[in-house]
Design an enzyme around this catalytic site. Sequence first.
Site, PDB file in Angstrom:
ATOM      1  N   ARG A 170       0.864  -1.182   0.000  1.00 17.00           N
ATOM      2  CA  ARG A 170       0.000   0.000   0.000  1.00 17.00           C
ATOM      3  C   ARG A 170       0.901   1.232   0.000  1.00 17.00           C
ATOM      4  O   ARG A 170       2.015   1.209   0.526  1.00 17.00           O
ATOM      5  CB  ARG A 170      -0.898   0.021   1.238  1.00 17.00           C
ATOM      6  CG  ARG A 170      -1.828  -1.179   1.363  1.00 17.00           C
ATOM      7  CD  ARG A 170      -2.607  -1.106   2.655  1.00 17.00           C
ATOM      8  NE  ARG A 170      -3.549  -2.212   2.798  1.00 17.00           N
ATOM      9  CZ  ARG A 170      -3.282  -3.345   3.447  1.00 17.00           C
ATOM     10  NH1 ARG A 170      -2.105  -3.517   4.024  1.00 17.00           N
ATOM     11  NH2 ARG A 170      -4.201  -4.296   3.527  1.00 17.00           N
ATOM     12  N   LYS A 212      -2.357  -2.667   7.845  1.00 14.59           N
ATOM     13  CA  LYS A 212      -3.559  -2.292   8.584  1.00 14.59           C
ATOM     14  C   LYS A 212      -3.687  -3.138   9.841  1.00 14.59           C
ATOM     15  O   LYS A 212      -3.366  -4.322   9.840  1.00 14.59           O
ATOM     16  CB  LYS A 212      -4.794  -2.469   7.695  1.00 14.59           C
ATOM     17  CG  LYS A 212      -4.887  -1.447   6.572  1.00 14.59           C
ATOM     18  CD  LYS A 212      -6.191  -1.597   5.810  1.00 14.59           C
ATOM     19  CE  LYS A 212      -6.327  -0.526   4.726  1.00 14.59           C
ATOM     20  NZ  LYS A 212      -7.588  -0.674   3.963  1.00 14.59           N
ATOM     21  N   HIS A 261      -2.246   2.259  -6.099  1.00  8.17           N
ATOM     22  CA  HIS A 261      -3.084   1.079  -5.896  1.00  8.17           C
ATOM     23  C   HIS A 261      -3.222   0.277  -7.185  1.00  8.17           C
ATOM     24  O   HIS A 261      -3.432  -0.934  -7.148  1.00  8.17           O
ATOM     25  CB  HIS A 261      -4.455   1.498  -5.376  1.00  8.17           C
ATOM     26  CG  HIS A 261      -5.008   0.543  -4.357  1.00  8.17           C
ATOM     27  ND1 HIS A 261      -4.459   0.403  -3.095  1.00  8.17           N
ATOM     28  CD2 HIS A 261      -6.032  -0.349  -4.423  1.00  8.17           C
ATOM     29  CE1 HIS A 261      -5.142  -0.515  -2.424  1.00  8.17           C
ATOM     30  NE2 HIS A 261      -6.094  -0.983  -3.209  1.00  8.17           N
ATOM     31  N   HIS A 316      -4.155  -8.842   3.401  1.00  4.24           N
ATOM     32  CA  HIS A 316      -5.602  -8.781   3.606  1.00  4.24           C
ATOM     33  C   HIS A 316      -5.996  -9.646   4.794  1.00  4.24           C
ATOM     34  O   HIS A 316      -5.516 -10.776   4.938  1.00  4.24           O
ATOM     35  CB  HIS A 316      -6.350  -9.306   2.363  1.00  4.24           C
ATOM     36  CG  HIS A 316      -6.314  -8.371   1.203  1.00  4.24           C
ATOM     37  ND1 HIS A 316      -6.463  -8.775  -0.108  1.00  4.24           N
ATOM     38  CD2 HIS A 316      -6.157  -7.019   1.148  1.00  4.24           C
ATOM     39  CE1 HIS A 316      -6.404  -7.734  -0.903  1.00  4.24           C
ATOM     40  NE2 HIS A 316      -6.208  -6.662  -0.170  1.00  4.24           N
TER      41      HIS A 316
END
Length: 292
Positions: A156, A180, A255, A281
């Site tokens: 990212r 994340k 992205h 993810h």
Amino acid sequence: MATISQLKHEYLEYLEIERNRSLKTIENYNRYLDRFVTFVSSTGGRGDVSDVTEDAIRQYRLWLNRYKDPLTDQPLKRITQNYHIIALRNFLKYLAKRQIKSVAAERIELGKQEDRQVSFLDHSELERLLAAPSGSDLPALRDRAILTTLFSTGMRVSELCSLNRDMISLERAELSVRGKGGKVRPVFLSEQATGHLKTYMDGRTDVDPALFIRIPRNMAFGKYENLRLTTRSIQRIVEEHANAAGIVGKSVSPHTLRHSFATDLLRNGADIRSVQAMLGHSSVTTTQVYTH
């Protein structure tokens, strides 16, 4: 009785301290929940939890759906509307955890989203983009390193911005990134990315710890305390070289390179669970977008 604003403030502290959420996540939740608090206040609410009713939430969703940005006159995308509702649902779960009576989060459904379009580059477009930064000056060396690192790792843009020079092992061609939710994962550099990174880092004469930096005119690094590139700066760099590469009909962003990375892996036989791990993810459902 505590006000909604006070409870919202305590919820954000809970996210930071007990859930260890990133400051960016907390900033987004604060913005989304502020919109709800402002809406409730504007409709004659008293500012306490009794204002949070199913009817108030229904009216709020209707307001979100009809809202238009004052600068662009564009409505909120359905996915953005859902981000607001997700923040509200999680806030209601927090209230339930504290045994504060309110609307049950389970009673709030997300709106159906538009099908997500995955933008990726084909082989010839990718080759032209990676070759677009020309010259041997430091900005060109940096931009080649940025583009090849984005494509070879699938990072990212926020992860790329946070990299420091001492985080990379060019000998092992790998590094660890914090994604994340604070999750750390290893990513691997291609031979091309490793070469461009080495050339770029060898050309640096500053002492800034950041891996990717803005380069002042006349290389006057000593005038600035913080040279780290922002996400927007890297977006502009990618857009500039996409235009130079003659890529038309596509909006090319960092992205897009992440999508291209995932597409390339799947085309070459990688299984979706492996791609999920490399992209960082938390759910394979998110990764399945790339099986177009």
